[in-house]
Write an enzyme that holds these catalytic residues in place. Sequence first.
Site, mmCIF file in Angstrom:
data_model
loop_
_atom_site.group_PDB
_atom_site.id
_atom_site.type_symbol
_atom_site.label_atom_id
_atom_site.label_comp_id
_atom_site.label_asym_id
_atom_site.label_seq_id
_atom_site.Cartn_x
_atom_site.Cartn_y
_atom_site.Cartn_z
ATOM 1 N N SER A 132 14.876 37.313 64.384
ATOM 2 C CA SER A 132 15.284 37.931 65.650
ATOM 3 C C SER A 132 14.574 39.254 65.881
ATOM 4 C CB SER A 132 16.781 38.262 65.624
ATOM 5 O OG SER A 132 17.542 37.121 65.432
ATOM 6 N N HIS A 153 10.979 31.613 67.938
ATOM 7 C CA HIS A 153 12.295 32.242 68.059
ATOM 8 C C HIS A 153 13.175 31.478 69.058
ATOM 9 C CE1 HIS A 153 14.973 35.829 69.284
ATOM 10 N NE2 HIS A 153 15.430 35.297 68.175
ATOM 11 N N GLU A 165 10.691 31.470 72.233
ATOM 12 C CA GLU A 165 9.633 32.478 72.230
ATOM 13 C C GLU A 165 8.622 32.113 71.143
ATOM 14 O OE1 GLU A 165 11.940 36.515 73.760
ATOM 15 O OE2 GLU A 165 11.991 36.092 71.621
ATOM 16 N N ASN A 203 15.260 40.028 72.683
ATOM 17 C CA ASN A 203 16.041 40.990 71.912
ATOM 18 C C ASN A 203 15.607 42.439 72.162
ATOM 19 O OD1 ASN A 203 17.941 39.332 70.783
ATOM 20 N ND2 ASN A 203 16.633 38.776 69.057
HETATM 21 N N1 CAA Z 1 26.332 22.092 71.087
HETATM 22 C C1 CAA Z 1 26.143 21.236 72.120
HETATM 23 N N2 CAA Z 1 26.573 21.490 73.368
HETATM 24 C C2 CAA Z 1 27.230 22.639 73.580
HETATM 25 C C3 CAA Z 1 27.465 23.582 72.546
HETATM 26 C C4 CAA Z 1 26.991 23.273 71.253
HETATM 27 N N3 CAA Z 1 27.153 24.097 70.211
HETATM 28 N N4 CAA Z 1 28.120 24.656 73.080
HETATM 29 C C5 CAA Z 1 28.290 24.403 74.382
HETATM 30 N N5 CAA Z 1 27.755 23.182 74.691
HETATM 31 C C6 CAA Z 1 27.706 22.550 76.021
HETATM 32 C C7 CAA Z 1 29.052 21.931 76.354
HETATM 33 O O1 CAA Z 1 29.117 20.592 75.935
HETATM 34 C C8 CAA Z 1 29.099 22.065 77.869
HETATM 35 O O2 CAA Z 1 28.430 20.973 78.488
HETATM 36 P P1 CAA Z 1 28.869 20.465 79.958
HETATM 37 O O3 CAA Z 1 28.410 21.543 80.904
HETATM 38 O O4 CAA Z 1 28.135 19.198 80.130
HETATM 39 O O5 CAA Z 1 30.362 20.328 79.910
HETATM 40 C C9 CAA Z 1 28.299 23.324 78.161
HETATM 41 O O6 CAA Z 1 27.477 23.552 77.002
HETATM 42 C C10 CAA Z 1 29.211 24.506 78.383
HETATM 43 O O7 CAA Z 1 30.080 24.668 77.252
HETATM 44 P P2 CAA Z 1 31.586 25.173 77.306
HETATM 45 O O8 CAA Z 1 32.216 24.732 78.596
HETATM 46 O O9 CAA Z 1 32.258 24.794 76.026
HETATM 47 O O10 CAA Z 1 31.493 26.743 77.232
HETATM 48 P P3 CAA Z 1 30.775 27.769 78.175
HETATM 49 O O11 CAA Z 1 30.632 27.297 79.566
HETATM 50 O O12 CAA Z 1 31.483 29.037 77.878
HETATM 51 O O13 CAA Z 1 29.286 27.846 77.534
HETATM 52 C C11 CAA Z 1 27.711 28.879 76.141
HETATM 53 C C12 CAA Z 1 29.059 28.170 76.220
HETATM 54 C C13 CAA Z 1 26.603 27.906 76.496
HETATM 55 C C14 CAA Z 1 27.550 29.362 74.699
HETATM 56 C C15 CAA Z 1 27.705 30.092 77.158
HETATM 57 O O14 CAA Z 1 28.864 30.872 76.967
HETATM 58 C C16 CAA Z 1 26.489 30.976 77.040
HETATM 59 O O15 CAA Z 1 25.422 30.661 77.553
HETATM 60 N N6 CAA Z 1 26.656 32.124 76.360
HETATM 61 C C17 CAA Z 1 25.584 33.087 76.141
HETATM 62 C C18 CAA Z 1 24.747 32.619 74.981
HETATM 63 C C19 CAA Z 1 23.569 33.522 74.720
HETATM 64 O O16 CAA Z 1 23.319 34.525 75.395
HETATM 65 N N7 CAA Z 1 22.809 33.169 73.685
HETATM 66 C C20 CAA Z 1 21.693 33.969 73.244
HETATM 67 C C21 CAA Z 1 22.178 34.874 72.151
HETATM 68 S S1 CAA Z 1 20.899 35.947 71.597
HETATM 69 C C22 CAA Z 1 20.028 35.011 70.537
HETATM 70 O O17 CAA Z 1 20.304 33.866 70.244
HETATM 71 C C23 CAA Z 1 18.812 35.681 69.974
HETATM 72 C C24 CAA Z 1 18.966 36.381 68.690
HETATM 73 O O18 CAA Z 1 17.949 36.511 68.033
HETATM 74 C C25 CAA Z 1 20.241 36.957 68.216
HETATM 75 P P1 NAD Z 2 23.439 32.302 59.072
HETATM 76 O O1 NAD Z 2 24.049 33.350 58.205
HETATM 77 O O2 NAD Z 2 24.319 31.416 59.870
HETATM 78 O O3 NAD Z 2 22.478 31.348 58.192
HETATM 79 C C1 NAD Z 2 21.546 31.802 57.237
HETATM 80 C C2 NAD Z 2 21.482 30.765 56.099
HETATM 81 O O4 NAD Z 2 20.368 31.048 55.238
HETATM 82 C C3 NAD Z 2 22.731 30.771 55.202
HETATM 83 O O5 NAD Z 2 23.270 29.463 55.229
HETATM 84 C C4 NAD Z 2 22.204 31.137 53.809
HETATM 85 O O6 NAD Z 2 22.871 30.438 52.770
HETATM 86 C C5 NAD Z 2 20.752 30.694 53.912
HETATM 87 N N1 NAD Z 2 19.821 31.356 52.997
HETATM 88 C C6 NAD Z 2 19.781 32.648 52.612
HETATM 89 N N2 NAD Z 2 18.733 32.851 51.771
HETATM 90 C C7 NAD Z 2 18.096 31.656 51.631
HETATM 91 C C8 NAD Z 2 16.932 31.213 50.904
HETATM 92 N N3 NAD Z 2 16.227 32.057 50.161
HETATM 93 N N4 NAD Z 2 16.570 29.889 51.011
HETATM 94 C C9 NAD Z 2 17.271 29.037 51.783
HETATM 95 N N5 NAD Z 2 18.373 29.389 52.486
HETATM 96 C C10 NAD Z 2 18.776 30.686 52.409
HETATM 97 O O7 NAD Z 2 22.407 33.084 60.035
HETATM 98 P P2 NAD Z 2 21.736 32.612 61.425
HETATM 99 O O8 NAD Z 2 22.511 33.180 62.540
HETATM 100 O O9 NAD Z 2 21.468 31.145 61.369
HETATM 101 O O10 NAD Z 2 20.354 33.434 61.368
HETATM 102 C C11 NAD Z 2 19.205 32.956 60.661
HETATM 103 C C12 NAD Z 2 17.942 33.594 61.220
HETATM 104 O O11 NAD Z 2 17.838 33.312 62.625
HETATM 105 C C13 NAD Z 2 17.870 35.126 61.100
HETATM 106 O O12 NAD Z 2 16.540 35.514 60.921
HETATM 107 C C14 NAD Z 2 18.375 35.595 62.465
HETATM 108 O O13 NAD Z 2 17.940 36.870 62.807
HETATM 109 C C15 NAD Z 2 17.745 34.521 63.370
HETATM 110 N N6 NAD Z 2 18.393 34.291 64.679
HETATM 111 C C16 NAD Z 2 19.761 34.318 64.801
HETATM 112 C C17 NAD Z 2 20.338 34.063 66.044
HETATM 113 C C18 NAD Z 2 21.834 34.049 66.251
HETATM 114 O O14 NAD Z 2 22.280 34.095 67.409
HETATM 115 N N7 NAD Z 2 22.662 33.992 65.226
HETATM 116 C C19 NAD Z 2 19.519 33.750 67.136
HETATM 117 C C20 NAD Z 2 18.124 33.696 66.957
HETATM 118 C C21 NAD Z 2 17.573 33.989 65.721
#
Ligand code: CAA
Ligand code: NAD
Length: 297
Positions: A132, A153, A165, A203
């Site tokens: 991330s 990503h 990405e 991000n």
């Molecule tokens: N697997 C499969 N389908 C799923 C699912 C999953 N885990 N979660 C939700 N869905 C589907 C549902 O089946 C549903 O489908 P229909 O429209 O056909 O009914 C649809 O998605 C909507 O689901 P819900 O009604 O249960 O819930 P919701 O409307 O609240 O949506 C959500 C859930 C899609 C997660 C929505 O809340 C959302 O888009 N949230 C924001 C998520 C976001 O911003 N993600 C990025 C995070 S940042 C990141 O990932 C980067 C990083 O590096 C940290």
């Molecule tokens: P998570 O904690 O759900 O999963 C990480 C997994 O890696 C764990 O099951 C752990 O047991 C395993 N692990 C640790 N060390 C290991 C090794 N040496 N070999 C094999 N497995 C090992 O975390 P996550 O949310 O799935 O995040 C994983 C990666 O994805 C991170 O780099 C995170 O920044 C990135 N990411 C996370 C998100 C998010 O929304 N959570 C979105 C995009 C990218």
Amino acid sequence: AVRNFSNSAVMANAIKNVTVIGSGLMGGGIAQVAAQTGHNVVMVDVDDGVLSKAHERISTSMKRVAKKKFGDSQEEANKFVSDSLSRLTTTSVKNADLVVEAIVENIDIKQKLFKQLDEAAPEHTIFASNTSSLSIQKIAQNAKRKDRFGGLHFFNPVAVMKLLEVIRIPETSQATTDSMIAWGKAMEKVTVQCKDTPGFIVNRLLLPYKMEAYRMYERGDASYRDIDTAMKLGTGYPMGPFELSDYVGLDTSLFIIEGWAKEYPDEPLYKVPEILRKLVSEGKLGVKTGEGFYKYN
Ligand code: CAA
Ligand code: NAD
């Protein structure tokens, strides 16, 4: 069959066999979508418990996807799920065309893993990290195959979020970039490209927003529930910043921000919020542990 390849050169080298390392939230999601789109996938993790939990979560999510795709035909939906699951196994990198790493957000652990993988995987295998926030160049530091290294990503939940990405480092070859983009299309994602800069596109914009939200709450300006309500109803975001933090995982959110605080000590924007440290130290990691800012059942 794997679909959507844009030209024959790429198609000849098409990625068919994928190994995903780390089977948590993201690794499980990436493996699921790869299996659904016709790739053979091997999932690897250091924790056996995580692997069986991942299988369970994947089947549940696949059923939701199948219901959406084949709402009117139970038979087709069942076939989609069982065919997809049959393409998914656990262990080994020996046959991979592509290895996607989705392990814990820690530079030392990722560097160590890629050094081992570089020795174990075949010549042609492309390595990609789903990090991330970390530098792909630094993650690739100990691997010799820098021309076959990049960032892929994904976004959580991988089965739903349409973006991927694609990140290249200066050494990444054009062929590797083309293969990664073609694979993104085969995974039915929309790809965007970004240089190897902190947080890439999403991000880099999302983190400062979340950091401001934590500080607003810490100052007592507003409750986290009201901040979430405001951002959902005032801007149409599907989740507010606190709900989204719980969904991403508070441990992952903390690892990201600690990494940036260390890298940019003079940037007040990246100062680690106490509330994140506190919740993580109490084992409240968000949706995945049943409690974070909110409680989940
Ligand atoms: N697997 C499969 N389908 C799923 C699912 C999953 N885990 N979660 C939700 N869905 C589907 C549902 O089946 C549903 O489908 P229909 O429209 O056909 O009914 C649809 O998605 C909507 O689901 P819900 O009604 O249960 O819930 P919701 O409307 O609240 O949506 C959500 C859930 C899609 C997660 C929505 O809340 C959302 O888009 N949230 C924001 C998520 C976001 O911003 N993600 C990025 C995070 S940042 C990141 O990932 C980067 C990083 O590096 C940290
Ligand atoms: P998570 O904690 O759900 O999963 C990480 C997994 O890696 C764990 O099951 C752990 O047991 C395993 N692990 C640790 N060390 C290991 C090794 N040496 N070999 C094999 N497995 C090992 O975390 P996550 O949310 O799935 O995040 C994983 C990666 O994805 C991170 O780099 C995170 O920044 C990135 N990411 C996370 C998100 C998010 O929304 N959570 C979105 C995009 C990218």
